[in-house]
Enzyme design. Structure first.
Site, mmCIF file in Angstrom:
data_model
loop_
_atom_site.group_PDB
_atom_site.id
_atom_site.type_symbol
_atom_site.label_atom_id
_atom_site.label_comp_id
_atom_site.label_asym_id
_atom_site.label_seq_id
_atom_site.Cartn_x
_atom_site.Cartn_y
_atom_site.Cartn_z
ATOM 1 C CB CYS A 186 -5.503 69.336 -10.571
ATOM 2 S SG CYS A 186 -3.744 69.676 -10.396
ATOM 3 C CG HIS A 243 -5.568 64.813 -8.786
ATOM 4 N ND1 HIS A 243 -5.947 65.039 -10.089
ATOM 5 C CD2 HIS A 243 -4.477 65.601 -8.574
ATOM 6 C CE1 HIS A 243 -5.126 65.912 -10.650
ATOM 7 N NE2 HIS A 243 -4.231 66.275 -9.750
ATOM 8 C CD GLU A 283 -8.730 62.851 -10.710
ATOM 9 O OE1 GLU A 283 -9.222 63.363 -9.682
ATOM 10 O OE2 GLU A 283 -7.771 63.355 -11.332
#
Lengths: 226, 81
Positions: A86, A203, A205
């Site tokens: 990002c 994302h 994560e």
């Protein structure tokens, strides 16, 4: 192997990354402060999401000039691993480690939702262990994620297998409707020619533990360390 | 000598400028039906100490190329007074 996560003023996905990468690799993830230049012998550097330096001027533009980034650029140029997620992707494009730029989403809105990604090859670090027929559900959260590059850069990316992920439908079809931000050719993630610098807007994560009811992101991060 | 630098930064012509597009619509809603192709950029100004105007412009060029504008998506015009 030693993993480092860079923290800029305005980073807000650094804790998620530190927790996730620590759990995934069983190692102590090192925090790297933007004002420092010492990478503390980290072999794998991650640039987290967020709004570094308030996203002023252009997302990632000011972060690229921070002291730590001079060391990160040097590390990448020597073949060291660097991944930006990002805002981290935006910083990598601004710093010239990755080609192209991230423009304002074509609907001018900040978009925060789950999207689907189709791996474009199995020849790069982040994709080598992925199923290239599967649509991976990964969240996005950005206002400036519309990937853009000129025709020449785009054709180089295609011919060198540098496009890692494209936005697709739940069924895995790469369509205009499944493109959340107007990114050129639905591009969601790329790497440099050597493959050691990776950037993606979604994302992984944020969806890498069972607690969050989605572990599609774990597969991407695991692929890097496999 | 102190110079005032004014920089105009605009999105490259081939790029879609969604902000400009939205503002075009707003201007039409205002009744200005003949307005087309609004494009929106930035104006940056700063003061700088330099030996002469040429040196001030050189510094502004560096500022634009390395930070203030991204040549992949933007073009810039520098004015030194």
């Amino acid at each position: 192997m030693k993993i480092g996560v860079v923290i800029f003023p305005g980073s807000n996905c650094d804790r998620d990354l530190i927790e996730t990468l620590g759990d995934l690799t069983g190692t102590q993830v090192i925090e790297l402060w933007h004002k420092d230049t010492d990478l503390k012998e980290c072999t794998h550097i991650f640039l987290p999401g967020g709004f570094s330096y308030g996203d002023y001027l252009r997302s990632g533009a000011i972060a690229k000039l921070s002291p730590i980034m001079q060391s990160v650029i040097e590390h990448a140029n020597k073949g060291g691993f660097v991944m930006g997620i990002c805002n981290g992707f935006q910083i990598l494009c601004e710093s010239g480690l990755l080609p192209g730029a991230l423009l304002h989403n074509n609907n001018l809105k900040f978009i925060c939702k789950d999207v689907f990604l189709k791996p474009q090859n199995n020849s790069q670090l982040a994709t080598k262990n992925l199923d290239s027929t599967k649509a991976y559900k990964i969240p996005i959260a950005h206002g400036e994620g519309r990937y853009y590059a000129d025709d020449k850069t785009l054709s180089d990316l295609e011919s060198n297998n540098q496009i890692l992920f494209k936005y697709c439908s739940q069924e895995g079809n790469i369509t205009e409707e499944s493109n959340p931000n107007g990114a050129l050719n639905n591009i969601a993630g790329i790497c440099n020619k050597q493959g050691n610098v990776i950037g993606m807007m979604p994302h992984p994560e944020r969806c890498a533990t069972e607690h969050l009811l989605n572990i599609d992101g774990k597969a991407i991060l695991q692929s890097i360390f496999a | 000598m102190k110079f005032i630098v004014n920089i105009e930064i605009m999105p490259n012509k081939e790029l879609l400028d969604p902000q400009g597009k939205a503002v075009t619509l707003g201007l039409k809603n205002l009744g200005l039906n003949t307005v087309e192709n609004v494009r929106i950029g930035k104006h940056i100004s700063f003061e700088i100490e330099a030996e002469n105007a040429e040196k001030a412009k050189d510094a502004a060029e560096i500022a634009c190329k390395k930070l203030l504008a991204n040549p992949i998506m933007e073009s810039f015009i520098i004015q030194v007074d």
